[in-house]
Motif scaffolding. Structure first.
Motif, short mmCIF file in Angstrom:
data_model
loop_
_atom_site.label_atom_id
_atom_site.label_comp_id
_atom_site.label_asym_id
_atom_site.label_seq_id
_atom_site.Cartn_x
_atom_site.Cartn_y
_atom_site.Cartn_z
N ALA A 2 0.83 -1.21 0.00
CA ALA A 2 0.00 0.00 0.00
C ALA A 2 0.86 1.26 0.00
O ALA A 2 0.56 2.23 -0.70
CB ALA A 2 -0.95 -0.01 1.20
N ASN A 5 2.31 1.89 -3.41
CA ASN A 5 1.30 2.46 -4.31
C ASN A 5 1.14 3.95 -4.09
O ASN A 5 1.00 4.71 -5.05
CB ASN A 5 -0.05 1.74 -4.11
CG ASN A 5 -0.06 0.37 -4.72
OD1 ASN A 5 0.68 0.08 -5.66
ND2 ASN A 5 -0.88 -0.50 -4.18
N VAL A 6 1.19 4.39 -2.83
CA VAL A 6 1.09 5.82 -2.53
C VAL A 6 2.30 6.56 -3.11
O VAL A 6 2.16 7.62 -3.72
CB VAL A 6 0.98 6.05 -1.01
CG1 VAL A 6 1.11 7.52 -0.66
CG2 VAL A 6 -0.34 5.50 -0.49
N SER A 32 -7.77 -3.72 7.61
CA SER A 32 -8.88 -4.65 7.69
C SER A 32 -8.50 -5.79 8.63
O SER A 32 -7.50 -6.48 8.41
CB SER A 32 -9.21 -5.19 6.29
OG SER A 32 -10.30 -6.08 6.36
N LEU A 71 -12.56 -3.04 3.95
CA LEU A 71 -12.11 -1.90 3.15
C LEU A 71 -12.61 -2.09 1.72
O LEU A 71 -12.91 -3.22 1.30
CB LEU A 71 -10.58 -1.80 3.17
CG LEU A 71 -9.98 -1.30 4.48
CD1 LEU A 71 -8.47 -1.53 4.51
CD2 LEU A 71 -10.29 0.17 4.67
N HIS A 73 -13.10 -2.87 -2.08
CA HIS A 73 -12.51 -3.84 -3.01
C HIS A 73 -11.74 -4.95 -2.31
O HIS A 73 -10.90 -5.61 -2.91
CB HIS A 73 -11.62 -3.15 -4.05
CG HIS A 73 -12.31 -2.03 -4.76
ND1 HIS A 73 -13.31 -2.24 -5.68
CD2 HIS A 73 -12.16 -0.69 -4.68
CE1 HIS A 73 -13.75 -1.08 -6.14
NE2 HIS A 73 -13.06 -0.12 -5.54
N VAL A 75 -9.33 -4.79 -0.13
CA VAL A 75 -7.90 -4.59 0.15
C VAL A 75 -7.66 -4.74 1.64
O VAL A 75 -8.52 -4.41 2.46
CB VAL A 75 -7.39 -3.22 -0.36
CG1 VAL A 75 -7.54 -3.09 -1.85
CG2 VAL A 75 -8.08 -2.07 0.35
N GLU A 78 -5.18 0.26 3.73
CA GLU A 78 -5.28 1.49 2.94
C GLU A 78 -4.44 2.55 3.63
O GLU A 78 -4.54 2.76 4.84
CB GLU A 78 -6.74 1.94 2.86
CG GLU A 78 -6.95 3.10 1.93
CD GLU A 78 -8.43 3.36 1.69
OE1 GLU A 78 -8.87 4.50 1.98
OE2 GLU A 78 -9.14 2.46 1.24
N GLU A 80 -2.99 6.59 3.43
CA GLU A 80 -3.17 7.93 2.88
C GLU A 80 -2.12 8.82 3.53
O GLU A 80 -1.75 8.60 4.69
CB GLU A 80 -4.56 8.44 3.24
CG GLU A 80 -4.76 9.91 2.97
CD GLU A 80 -6.05 10.42 3.61
OE1 GLU A 80 -6.95 10.77 2.85
OE2 GLU A 80 -6.12 10.46 4.85
#
Length: 87
Positions: A2, A5-6, A32, A71, A73, A75, A78, A80
């Protein structure tokens, strides 16, 4: 994953110039998990450690981690973050 990806999305915003990151201000993490899992901060620490490794001193930040039942989809995590970019 994750956190990577950010960073990838941030790379797109900065046209590949991650040195524009002046300060990483806040990291928010949602994990999750089941109600009996109480170590959500350790999961988000992995992202925090990566951000400091990539951005150095300007990668230090405040952070929170919250465990949630699900969460989008499916995942598992997540991430941020809020950052300040140089012009």
């Amino acid at each position: 994953m994750a956190a990577l990806n950010v960073i990838s999305q941030l790379s797109l915003v900065t046209n590949g110039n991650l040195s524009r990151v002046q300060e990483l201000i806040k990291v928010s993490g949602f994990v999750s998990c089941t109600p009996d899992f109480t170590n959500t901060p350790a999961v988000v620490n992995g992202a925090s450690d990566l951000f400091v490794e990539v951005f150095g001193d300007c990668g230090t930040h405040s952070k929170f981690a919250i465990g949630v039942a699900t969460l989008p989809h499916g995942v598992p995590v997540e991430i941020e973050f809020v950052t300040h970019l140089r012009d």
